[in-house]
Scaffold this active site. Sequence first.
Site, PDB file in Angstrom:
ATOM      1  CG  ASP A 275      -1.683   2.008   3.507  1.00  0.00           C
ATOM      2  OD1 ASP A 275      -2.103   0.878   3.235  1.00  0.00           O
ATOM      3  OD2 ASP A 275      -2.352   2.862   4.137  1.00  0.00           O
ATOM      4  CD  GLU A 316      -3.421  -0.916  -0.536  1.00  0.00           C
ATOM      5  OE1 GLU A 316      -4.275  -1.731  -0.166  1.00  0.00           O
ATOM      6  OE2 GLU A 316      -3.254   0.189   0.031  1.00  0.00           O
TER       7      GLU A 316
END
Length: 586
Positions: A275, A316
């Site tokens: 993330d 990401e």
Amino acid sequence: MLRLLIRFLLLLFVLSACTAPVAQAPTNPAATATTSATPAAATVAPAPSPTSDPRLPTAPPRITPGPTAAPAPIAAGWWDGSVCYEIFVRSFYDSDGDGIGDLNGVIEKLDYVNDGDTNSRRDLGADCIWLMPIAESTSYHGYDVTDYYTVEADYGTNEDFKRLVAEAEQRGIKIIIDLVLNHTSVEHPWFQQALGDPKSPYRDWYLWSEIRPNYRGPFNNEVWHQSPLGDEFYYGLFWSGMPDLNYRNPAVTEFAEEVSRFWVEEMGAAGFRLDAIKHLIEYQAAQSDTAETHNWLREYRQFLERDLPGTFTVGEIFDGGPRTLPNYYPDQLDFYFEFEIARNTRGAADLGLGRGYLDAVTAAMETLPFQRFSPFLTNHDQNRVMSELDDDIDKAKLAALALLTLPGMPFVYYGEEIGMLGVKPDERIRTPMQWTSEGGGGFTSGEPWQALQEDYVVKHVAQQDEDPNSLLNTYRELIHLHRATAALATGDFVALESDNSSVAAFIRRTGDEAVLVLINFEDAPAATPLLSSAGSGLSAGAYTLRPLYGEATAEILTVGDAGAITDYTPLAEIPARTGYIFGLTR
Ligand code: NOJ
């Protein structure tokens, strides 16, 4: 006079020291996952000089990028030709009637994702599942973790996760989990201790300042937050509820390695979706894509290769495309999501912009290592693709075809395959899965944690299961084809030139196997499309075309020397919003 000159020179020196590197980060709607602040264009103020006020944090040494490792192709593995399905556990299936989806619910629905029978077409056929955060957290979405080693109680137990991994393995599915390394929850015991006790060993796990540094974050948001306990500030890029971890402290890197080891070795995860990884290490006002972050990722990769070989990673890099992504290869994570392809695939399906779609894929092919990026349509941070496509099933089928014929490892967001709707706020793009028309949509026998989309009574898995022309059955057909056809799974990609900007045509080829993908994105027929290529990669000769997806009888394709294709018209007309995959046989 001399004194005056010295003063003037000193002033010049101080002024130049006040100008720090400035990160120009793209707008990130992910920020709205946890704040109500409207993302705005980045306007990052220059960082104050660390020496200008002793109450500001001491300036960390700026790290110069280390030498990159020799570009090594990623080792062959299960990810080659794989398709991954993203699940928000809270919304997928509730096994115990409390209105909240759980891991046992995912287990119950594994056959929907993949029943393990390669001949069956009643499953989606995906062979990888990405679970959004499943560790203990204070929020409904889980991106602010309070305990990295325990499954969120709403979702079940660590034992449930291990059972999920075992059940998934029997069906040939790998489980990867969201790993939130950039920040913890403000409620995490580490942060609470650091906040309450400046002598705590966890103090240096976070970033502090006596006064608020005068720069903002990449979404023009406040990133230095007032401590609730005293006259000081802590850094949290996303919002005050998510204080950033300090990766300049080696103990924090040790934690990142330990938690990775735990989920792979003890729990059986096959890998991680990392993330917000581009924000990992800040250098004053530079808060995205810093040299320090790249260096950290290099070391993290070396750790994985050494200690947890075969662990898959997908990062990401929000909004990542050919401009920012190349710096993340070849020696950092395995894959990254390709946001430019996602945007242009949606644009093509919605507005007929076939050329924009091909240009985005070509740019990725030219700048990124082959097969090491992940195309997708939308994820849990964006309005659902079906809402962008006006709830039009023909557009949605084109988007699916355009996605599942691309190189790389495609990701499908749960519910996309039945055309679920959803526009922000975030809770509304993460609504419960629509399984049946019963109350609770077959998602729960209780009160759903979040209201379903209104159309669940008419749009659900049970109904689409029966309809051979449904969106669900289109996804099933395309995913199975993707996995069974080596040219689609791992083949080269060569875009053909088309005289019609709404028609996208490309060849995928590996060894002797080749396919032609032909898509007319326009809401009007494309008459006598002309396709050409100076070098298609095909050997010279005449090829017959066998439809693998879509029904049509296409003209023989003649390939000249060096793979040249000249003014080839496969069909007299491609109907409006129609696409095909043809197998090529010489
Ligand atoms: C990116 C995630 O995709 C988003 O949903 C989340 O809110 C932020 N990172 C912060 O963790």
